[in-house]
Design an enzyme around this catalytic site. Sequence first.
Site, PDB file in Angstrom:
ATOM      1  N   ASP A 138      -7.239  -1.915   3.386  1.00 13.96           N
ATOM      2  CA  ASP A 138      -6.295  -2.967   3.015  1.00 13.96           C
ATOM      3  C   ASP A 138      -6.702  -4.332   3.561  1.00 13.96           C
ATOM      4  OD1 ASP A 138      -4.533  -1.116   1.749  1.00 13.96           O
ATOM      5  OD2 ASP A 138      -3.751  -0.549   3.707  1.00 13.96           O
ATOM      6  N   ASP A 196      -1.749  -0.837   5.932  1.00 13.31           N
ATOM      7  CA  ASP A 196      -1.969  -0.309   7.281  1.00 13.31           C
ATOM      8  C   ASP A 196      -3.393   0.164   7.515  1.00 13.31           C
ATOM      9  OD1 ASP A 196      -1.908   2.016   5.676  1.00 13.31           O
ATOM     10  OD2 ASP A 196      -1.279   3.227   7.396  1.00 13.31           O
ATOM     11  N   ASP A 226       0.861  -1.178   0.000  1.00 11.56           N
ATOM     12  CA  ASP A 226       0.000   0.000   0.000  1.00 11.56           C
ATOM     13  C   ASP A 226       0.901   1.233   0.000  1.00 11.56           C
ATOM     14  OD1 ASP A 226      -2.356   1.611   0.395  1.00 11.56           O
ATOM     15  OD2 ASP A 226      -1.729   1.815   2.477  1.00 11.56           O
TER      16      ASP A 226
END
Length: 612
Positions: free
Chosen positions: A509, A505, A304
Amino acid sequence: HVELPAVWQLILATPVKFWLGWRFYEGAFKSLRGGAGNMDVLVAMGTSAAWGLSAWVTFTGGAGGHLYFEAAAMVITLVLLGKWLEGRAKRSAASAIRALMDLQPEMARVERDGVILEVPAETVTSGEVVVIRPGERVPVDGVILKGMSQLDESLITGESLPVERGVDDRVTGASVNGEGLLRVQATTVGTESTLSRIIRLVESAKASKAPVQKLVDQISAIFVPVVALIAVATFLGWWLIGSDLEVAFIASVSVLVIACPCALGLATPTALMVGTGVAARKGVLIKDAEALERAHHSTAVVLDKTGTLTVGRPAVESVVAHEGDLPALLQLTASAQQGSEHPLAHAILSRAEKDQLALLPVSDFKARPGRGLSARVDGRQLLIGNRRLMDEGGVDLQALIVSGEALESAGRTLMWVAETDPLLRLLGYIAVSDPIKPEAGEAVAALKRSGILTVMLTGDNRHASKAVADAVGIDQVVSEVLPEEKSAEVARLKAQGYTVAMVGDGINDAPALAAADVGMAMGTGTDVAMHTAGITLMRGDPGLIADAISISHATYNKIRQNLFWALIYNFIAIPLAASGMLNPVVAGAAMAMSSVSVVSNSLLLRRWRRTV
């Protein structure tokens, strides 16, 4: 050399064997009924032989008086420890679901027959109008009918910067409203909402992930029938050559005692405990054996952007003044932002504090939802916000429009600053961005040196994503994706033959973390991400990704080496036991040496150093 009396050993070992260890008898029965031999069969068979022979010795004084009660109790305890670690990982998955559910607001303000009523959010129906006040979570997915505001949509995009939303724009349930009052028409509610879909994705990914076939079970499937045949052959052999039944019985039971998986039971838990301890000291929390086993196989790492490669908080990148007085522009802007809770205001105030600028008195502060603010600072009336606010105020941006558009196309957020009284003029702009972490470039380089494909997966726009990817050296970039699309991208990589580690995080996600072969959550992120992932990186350092994979590789190698040390002892000792050449005292020493070898080998993991 101090040994408890035999009766004491019997009293202490029996509840461990038949109360705590009863589950192994149940598992062994089911396994044998299915025509296979697994670790449960090996544990039940070996510990029963050890306990049974020891009990017989206790009451008869036979077999030289040597006891194996401690071996039976230790094997059961250590294997149960491994089962507990597996159970903890499953409970963590359930915690992720609960944490997601907690994000849904319990109550909603609904407009019915001209009256605002507070009702449970789950009772809101499609088409109803919901009123959302500043600072509240949005209770439903819908479309704005009236009002303008900035919303924190990190639930969906993962991005730290709020986005402007006005009439006819869509809003997502569980996102956080900014400074504006909104009237929203509900479109999707209940199980069809975006948050509910995210929860279902996490549930299905967790349910569909098959448990890893433990290497010990694979060994047991061969080892169990071989040991049983040797024990039967030993009894028949001694009986057929004319020995009495007691000698034949002791020889055959000795085979089963020697095969008791003492070192085999130590092989995995000791390596796991030392490996996870080393990892924890380095800032990597490995929660379960499945994540450990899969991590070292990783051939692709999906990252990410926000909070993983970048800091995750907006910061001032540049200050551009029309007339060149940069400190004065920053001082005026920061002074106007005093008391504001907006993330951009925090970024500007932090920069002013860093530059040691004294804040000036502010008055007539007025928020302009979705556009910015107006305020009077040091006798000067200011407009601070986006281009829409400047257009409304009649401010000419031509002097700085070229450089401003260049920064916006690179993914920066601009706050234009203008003066409207005593003169109408442009003062400049402040560019805000989410800075790249200093360690990100080396972290990606370490992964690539290991031959791992790096992919960035983000909900942010294409320009900002590409700028970050180019800066840190990412191989592939997929931008502007929703949570369900993130998990689909992970599935696509897996279909191409990659073993995928997903690093993220945010709440957005979670589905991808659950769908990946191994999920890694940044410890600086949300609880949902950490509950969903099998590995948590306790600091915000992306360099820990390579550490996690390297420690996983080293730990799994130790498990394989431990299994060798556990089995080589059996291969040597079982034939000696079958031939009657193994003195019980020697057998006890050999069992101890096997266990010491396994533990010592596991402790060597403490010398781990990253090699890439």
